[in-house]
Motif scaffolding. Structure first.
Motif, PDB file in Angstrom:
ATOM      1  N   SER A   1       0.871  -1.232   0.075  1.00 50.68           N
ATOM      2  CA  SER A   1       0.183  -0.185  -0.128  1.00 50.68           C
ATOM      3  C   SER A   1       1.183   1.296   0.007  1.00 50.68           C
ATOM      4  N   ALA A   2       0.228   2.156  -0.518  1.00 49.89           N
ATOM      5  CA  ALA A   2       0.897   3.677  -0.534  1.00 49.89           C
ATOM      6  C   ALA A   2       0.889   4.068   1.157  1.00 49.89           C
ATOM      7  N   PRO A   3       2.347   4.657   1.271  1.00 51.78           N
ATOM      8  CA  PRO A   3       2.334   5.525   2.498  1.00 51.78           C
ATOM      9  C   PRO A   3       1.483   6.561   2.669  1.00 51.78           C
ATOM     10  N   PRO A   4       1.053   6.758   3.940  1.00 56.22           N
ATOM     11  CA  PRO A   4       0.149   8.116   4.323  1.00 56.22           C
ATOM     12  C   PRO A   4       0.597   9.310   3.568  1.00 56.22           C
ATOM     13  N   PHE A   5      -0.262  10.269   3.225  1.00 52.63           N
ATOM     14  CA  PHE A   5       0.148  11.589   2.670  1.00 52.63           C
ATOM     15  C   PHE A   5       0.813  11.462   1.276  1.00 52.63           C
ATOM     16  N   VAL A   6       0.683  10.279   0.694  1.00 53.35           N
ATOM     17  CA  VAL A   6       1.026  10.313  -0.822  1.00 53.35           C
ATOM     18  C   VAL A   6      -0.171   9.632  -1.530  1.00 53.35           C
ATOM     19  N   ASP A   7      -0.435  10.431  -2.690  1.00 57.47           N
ATOM     20  CA  ASP A   7      -1.611  10.106  -3.640  1.00 57.47           C
ATOM     21  C   ASP A   7      -1.072   8.911  -4.438  1.00 57.47           C
ATOM     22  N   PRO A   8      -1.657   7.848  -4.294  1.00 56.02           N
ATOM     23  CA  PRO A   8      -1.483   6.606  -4.882  1.00 56.02           C
ATOM     24  C   PRO A   8      -1.333   6.643  -6.429  1.00 56.02           C
TER      25      PRO A   8
END
Length: 112
Positions: A2-9
């Motif tokens: 999954s994408a890290p927090p605060f990063v738009d996937p």
């Protein structure tokens, strides 16, 4: 993965909207406790110029700052844990589930 927090996937850039949404409650907590401590300190300086009550109010202001710092740190850690768990993140545009705490829109209601 999954994408890290605060990063738009999709774009892999910082999600400034999510950063702003997370910063507002944090700033509100800081202002709340800072303002309460400031009121104690200003009241002590303005009303009790040379009294033991002035010392008591300054101690109370320091206590409010200490308790407020603890609450802010607990909030940051708890929110960080929530954001790090991909299963607890809301789907974008899913405001009704964010308000009720039900992050998984497909799960049945346990109360029914």
């Amino acid at each position: 993965m999954s994408a890290p927090p605060f990063v738009d996937p999709e774009s892999q850039e910082l999600d400034l909207g999510q950063i702003a949404r997370e910063a507002v409650p944090l700033a509100a907590l800081v202002v709340l406790f800072g303002g309460a401590a400031l009121l104690f300190a200003l009241f002590g300086m303005a009303v009790f110029s040379a009294s033991i009550l002035r010392v008591v109010l300054f101690v109370a202001a320091q206590f409010v700052l200490v308790v407020g710092t603890g609450i802010v740190l607990i909030y940051v850690v708890a929110r960080g844990i929530q954001l790090a768990d991909p299963s607890s993140r809301p789907v974008s545009g899913d405001s009704e589930n964010r308000d009720t705490g039900n992050w998984d829109a497909e799960s049945p209601d346990p109360r029914s």
